[in-house]
Write a protein that holds these residues in place. Structure first.
Motif, mmCIF file in Angstrom:
data_model
loop_
_atom_site.group_PDB
_atom_site.id
_atom_site.type_symbol
_atom_site.label_atom_id
_atom_site.label_comp_id
_atom_site.label_asym_id
_atom_site.label_seq_id
_atom_site.Cartn_x
_atom_site.Cartn_y
_atom_site.Cartn_z
ATOM 1 N N GLU A 47 -31.485 37.113 -12.736
ATOM 2 C CA GLU A 47 -30.472 36.719 -13.659
ATOM 3 C C GLU A 47 -29.245 37.607 -13.700
ATOM 4 N N GLY A 75 -27.704 37.987 -10.265
ATOM 5 C CA GLY A 75 -26.986 36.812 -9.705
ATOM 6 C C GLY A 75 -27.566 36.033 -8.550
ATOM 7 N N TYR A 76 -27.605 34.832 -8.935
ATOM 8 C CA TYR A 76 -28.221 33.937 -7.593
ATOM 9 C C TYR A 76 -27.632 32.789 -7.456
ATOM 10 N N LYS A 77 -26.477 32.386 -8.544
ATOM 11 C CA LYS A 77 -25.554 31.063 -8.330
ATOM 12 C C LYS A 77 -24.572 31.003 -7.209
ATOM 13 N N TRP A 78 -24.812 30.760 -6.071
ATOM 14 C CA TRP A 78 -23.866 30.684 -5.185
ATOM 15 C C TRP A 78 -22.580 29.724 -5.366
ATOM 16 N N TRP A 79 -22.923 28.771 -6.520
ATOM 17 C CA TRP A 79 -21.770 27.790 -6.709
ATOM 18 C C TRP A 79 -21.005 28.373 -7.988
ATOM 19 N N LYS A 80 -20.907 29.605 -8.333
ATOM 20 C CA LYS A 80 -20.056 30.194 -9.214
ATOM 21 C C LYS A 80 -19.843 31.495 -8.985
ATOM 22 N N GLN A 100 -20.186 35.506 -9.339
ATOM 23 C CA GLN A 100 -21.143 36.423 -10.254
ATOM 24 C C GLN A 100 -21.066 37.793 -9.905
ATOM 25 N N ARG A 144 -32.791 40.658 -4.268
ATOM 26 C CA ARG A 144 -33.530 39.343 -4.465
ATOM 27 C C ARG A 144 -34.394 39.296 -3.817
#
Length: 209
Positions: free
Chosen positions: A43, A46-51, A53, A104
């Motif tokens: 968290e 970062g792991y959200k490729w759609w925003k 980070q 990751r």
């Protein structure tokens, strides 16, 4: 490395004993704490490729230290001397060559091992430690700092539920990072300095007596 490992194991044993006197015999599910901490680490990374980070590496490294606390705890066994355990860890990571995983990937490998074996792998942890930009020296100083924070929490009502983990809108982990940046990690009284600095901040932020 052997002596530093023994020091950390002794500190961890002292902390765990503070929570439960017969903690080794209780065989707590340390592996579960490990994989959950791995999730918290991702968290922060970062792991959200759609925003958009940006990795918060200071917090990532603190999560690595948290994992080390639980990992060492998982390796204790009734009747096993800490010196022997330190030697086993040192032997496993001596001359360690990283596989080149990113943060990751290394975190997922450690979490997968914990879930599949219900145990802890020092070698997989070493991969994560290096991927997160830490080495053994920084691991040691950061561990001492976090161990002090854990004692600080217990001294101020963590177990009873009266401790305020968030001060002035930030978690105590964040305050710890700032405190440690101002101190000499090689000082003989480093742990005492960290505790005193946290005490002062906590009182100023919360009005605690």
């Amino acid at each position: 490395m052997q002596q530093a490992l023994e020091n950390m194991l002794a500190m961890q044993h002292s902390m765990n004993t503070r929570v439960h006197e017969q903690w080794i015999e209780q065989q707590f599910a340390w592996y579960r704490a490990i994989w959950i901490e791995c999730g918290e680490l991702v968290e922060h990374y970062g792991y959200k490729w759609w925003k958009k980070q940006e990795p918060d590496m200071a917090q990532v490294q603190l999560e690595v230290i948290d994992i080390w606390h639980f990992g060492m705890s998982a390796l204790f066994a009734p009747g096993k001397p800490q010196r022997e355990l330190a030697a086993e860890i040192a032997a496993e990571v001596s001359g360690f060559e990283p596989a080149g995983l990113d943060v990751r990937e290394a975190t997922e490998a450690l979490a997968q091992h914990a879930l599949e074996t219900r145990s802890f792998s020092p070698a997989r942890f070493w991969e994560l430690m290096l991927a997160a930009g830490l080495d053994f020296e920084t691991l040691y100083s950061a561990y001492v700092g976090k161990n002090v924070l854990n004692f600080f929490r217990q001294d101020h009502g963590y177990k009873e539920g009266t401790y305020a983990k968030t001060w002035q809108g930030r978690e105590d982990n964040e305050h710890l990072v700032e405190v440690m940046d101002t101190l000499d990690g090689g000082a003989g009284d480093f742990a005492d300095q960290v505790y005193a600095a946290l005490e002062q901040r906590y009182r100023e932020a919360t009005g605690a007596a």
